[in-house]
Design a protein around this motif. Structure first.
Motif, mmCIF file in Angstrom:
data_model
loop_
_atom_site.group_PDB
_atom_site.id
_atom_site.type_symbol
_atom_site.label_atom_id
_atom_site.label_comp_id
_atom_site.label_asym_id
_atom_site.label_seq_id
_atom_site.Cartn_x
_atom_site.Cartn_y
_atom_site.Cartn_z
ATOM 1 N N MET A 350 5.199 27.855 67.399
ATOM 2 C CA MET A 350 4.492 27.431 66.382
ATOM 3 C C MET A 350 5.015 26.250 65.726
ATOM 4 O O MET A 350 4.806 25.114 65.495
ATOM 5 C CB MET A 350 3.704 28.043 65.510
ATOM 6 C CG MET A 350 2.256 28.943 66.153
ATOM 7 S SD MET A 350 1.653 30.028 64.908
ATOM 8 C CE MET A 350 0.983 28.785 63.926
ATOM 9 N N PHE A 351 6.212 26.757 65.265
ATOM 10 C CA PHE A 351 7.155 25.807 64.282
ATOM 11 C C PHE A 351 7.757 24.542 65.115
ATOM 12 O O PHE A 351 7.480 23.487 64.542
ATOM 13 C CB PHE A 351 8.086 26.849 63.770
ATOM 14 C CG PHE A 351 9.160 25.745 62.801
ATOM 15 C CD1 PHE A 351 9.008 25.598 61.352
ATOM 16 C CD2 PHE A 351 10.345 25.565 63.177
ATOM 17 C CE1 PHE A 351 9.644 24.997 60.612
ATOM 18 C CE2 PHE A 351 11.353 24.722 62.268
ATOM 19 C CZ PHE A 351 11.015 24.661 61.093
ATOM 20 N N ASP A 352 8.105 24.967 66.202
ATOM 21 C CA ASP A 352 9.072 23.951 66.940
ATOM 22 C C ASP A 352 7.992 23.054 67.606
ATOM 23 O O ASP A 352 8.025 21.666 67.688
ATOM 24 C CB ASP A 352 9.952 24.607 68.197
ATOM 25 C CG ASP A 352 11.052 25.197 67.705
ATOM 26 O OD1 ASP A 352 11.543 25.029 66.602
ATOM 27 O OD2 ASP A 352 11.543 26.161 68.256
ATOM 28 N N LYS A 353 6.860 23.436 67.877
ATOM 29 C CA LYS A 353 5.547 22.491 68.278
ATOM 30 C C LYS A 353 5.248 21.558 67.190
ATOM 31 O O LYS A 353 5.102 20.317 67.422
ATOM 32 C CB LYS A 353 4.503 23.296 68.663
ATOM 33 C CG LYS A 353 3.518 22.501 69.427
ATOM 34 C CD LYS A 353 2.231 23.333 69.885
ATOM 35 C CE LYS A 353 1.115 22.310 70.510
ATOM 36 N NZ LYS A 353 0.009 23.065 71.098
ATOM 37 N N ARG A 354 4.891 22.204 66.081
ATOM 38 C CA ARG A 354 4.441 21.334 64.582
ATOM 39 C C ARG A 354 5.367 20.593 64.421
ATOM 40 O O ARG A 354 5.164 19.187 63.788
ATOM 41 C CB ARG A 354 3.887 22.367 63.668
ATOM 42 C CG ARG A 354 3.107 21.568 62.489
ATOM 43 C CD ARG A 354 2.010 21.050 63.038
ATOM 44 N NE ARG A 354 1.203 20.379 62.102
ATOM 45 C CZ ARG A 354 1.380 18.854 61.811
ATOM 46 N NH1 ARG A 354 2.391 18.314 62.439
ATOM 47 N NH2 ARG A 354 0.708 18.384 61.012
ATOM 48 N N PHE A 355 6.719 20.749 64.490
ATOM 49 C CA PHE A 355 7.918 19.974 63.753
ATOM 50 C C PHE A 355 8.918 19.398 64.906
ATOM 51 O O PHE A 355 9.916 19.707 64.821
ATOM 52 C CB PHE A 355 8.546 20.679 62.813
ATOM 53 C CG PHE A 355 7.630 20.911 61.469
ATOM 54 C CD1 PHE A 355 7.197 19.807 60.647
ATOM 55 C CD2 PHE A 355 7.531 22.346 61.350
ATOM 56 C CE1 PHE A 355 6.487 20.467 59.498
ATOM 57 C CE2 PHE A 355 6.412 22.765 60.143
ATOM 58 C CZ PHE A 355 6.028 21.715 59.306
#
Length: 376
Positions: A350-355
């Motif tokens: 989720m983190f790598d997708k959002r940022f």
């Protein structure tokens, strides 16, 4: 947000050592010297290189900007929901200050210019009285440093003139200052005192976590990026987007979030990691984007995203136990719901997708942080 107002470093350096910092966390008492014949008196311990502090005038100034700002950034400039929460409290008290009454005019000025550099101005002052007097002098002199009575006054006038360059800007500042003073007198000072009392336990928890556990883990990175000394300032209006700049002490100041609960003390370390890596991000983005991307604003978006990613990379190197908490915090700051049952792998995805960042920029950040930590 590692962004420095023009002239702020010069003024801070000139004034360093002449004033006392506001509200540091109290240090342990120094034992009294033994009576004559009882041996040498113990040495006074050296001052902390990165003390935890609170600075009410920093909170007041940023609070005023926060309640006037439409905050649409991925990671908001202020604590998520801060403006709405203040509106609710004021409505409950049927309170309208001059800052509220002149909101439309002040917001229009912000929309026109942003005055981003102005957010860092309180770092150059020890307290509100000093800051207010300087602004009033700046307005009386019509922003002309040549009319200032002393060299220090001229430097401060020039610092303000670099932000508020025109007569229209100075008129905006005059209205803003009047609003801030009324806000302080009728609402903010009392509310700030109440919240400081409520969050006293958080201050103790943050200080303990930082000084006894994590400062030494950050130390190599801080030393190798010329951030050996600084002040860690807990600020009520701040969320995941901190503020970093030179302070009146002559050291760096990093304003970070001030959690409501002692159990959330690690959030301070998350924002600190985000901030102290900030100066590495711009060059990494500039070196790996095209002139067209820079003109289109794509590079600016990469800088904001890159700073979030850089903080995670630093923690992975110096305090890996904090990485998942950091990622959850910044996902929440970006307005995403993160389930408590989400696995570590799900959180990372989720983190790598959002940022999301281009691989070449992320690799450059990883490489630069590793170089810093290796001491090269």
């Amino acid at each position: 947000m590692a962004f420095v107002a023009l002239g702020l470093a010069v003024v801070a350096g000139a004034c360093a050592g002449t004033r006392t910092a506001a509200s540091p966390v109290p240090a342990a008492p120094v034992p009294a010297a033994p009576a004559a014949g009882g041996g040498a008196a113990p040495e006074t311990p050296p001052p902390l290189r990165w003390p935890v502090k609170t600075m009410p005038h920093v909170d007041l100034w940023l609070h005023a900007f926060a309640v006037l700002s439409e905050d649409s950034a991925t990671v908001p400039l202020y604590r998520r929901g801060y403006r709405d929460s203040i509106t609710v409290v004021k409505n409950q008290r049927n309170l309208l200050t001059a800052l509220d009454a002149n909101r439309a005019t002040l917001e229009k000025g912000l929309q026109r210019t942003g005055y981003l550099n102005a957010q860092f101005l309180p770092f150059a002052f020890a307290n509100w009285e000093e800051m207010r007097a300087t602004i009033e002098q700046f307005l009386q002199l019509s922003g002309d440093p040549r009319r200032a009575p002393t060299r220090e006054a001229a430097m401060r006038v020039q610092m303000l003139a670099s932000v508020f360059t025109t007569a229209a800007d100075r008129e905006w500042l005059r209205l803003f200052l009047a609003g801030v003073q009324d806000e302080a007198a009728r609402f903010f000072t009392g509310e700030h005192h109440r919240l400081v009392r409520e969050r006293a336990g958080t201050i103790t928890a943050v200080d303990s976590l930082w000084q006894q556990v994590y400062r030494t883990k950050f130390e190599r990175f801080l030393n190798n990026t010329s951030q050996r000394q600084g002040d860690l300032v807990l600020s009520l209006p701040i969320g995941g987007e901190g503020r970093t700049g030179p302070g009146f002490t002559g050291r760096a100041m990093v304003a970070v979030t001030w959690p409501a609960r002692a159990g959330d003390a690690a959030q301070v370390l998350y924002v600190l990691a985000h901030e102290v890596t900030g100066n590495l991000v711009g060059p990494a983005v500039a070196d790996n984007t095209t002139p067209a991307e820079q003109r289109a604003g794509t590079a600016d978006r990469f800088v904001a995203t890159g700073q979030v990613q850089a903080g995670a990379v630093l923690l992975a190197r110096v305090a890996p136990e904090l990485v998942v908490g950091y990622q959850r915090y910044y996902l929440t700051q970006a307005g995403m719901r993160v389930s408590a049952s989400s696995s570590e792998a799900e959180t990372v995805a989720m983190f790598d997708k959002r940022f999301a960042l281009p691989a070449v920029i992320r690799s450059a950040l990883v490489r630069q942080i590793d170089i810093v930590l290796s001491g090269i």
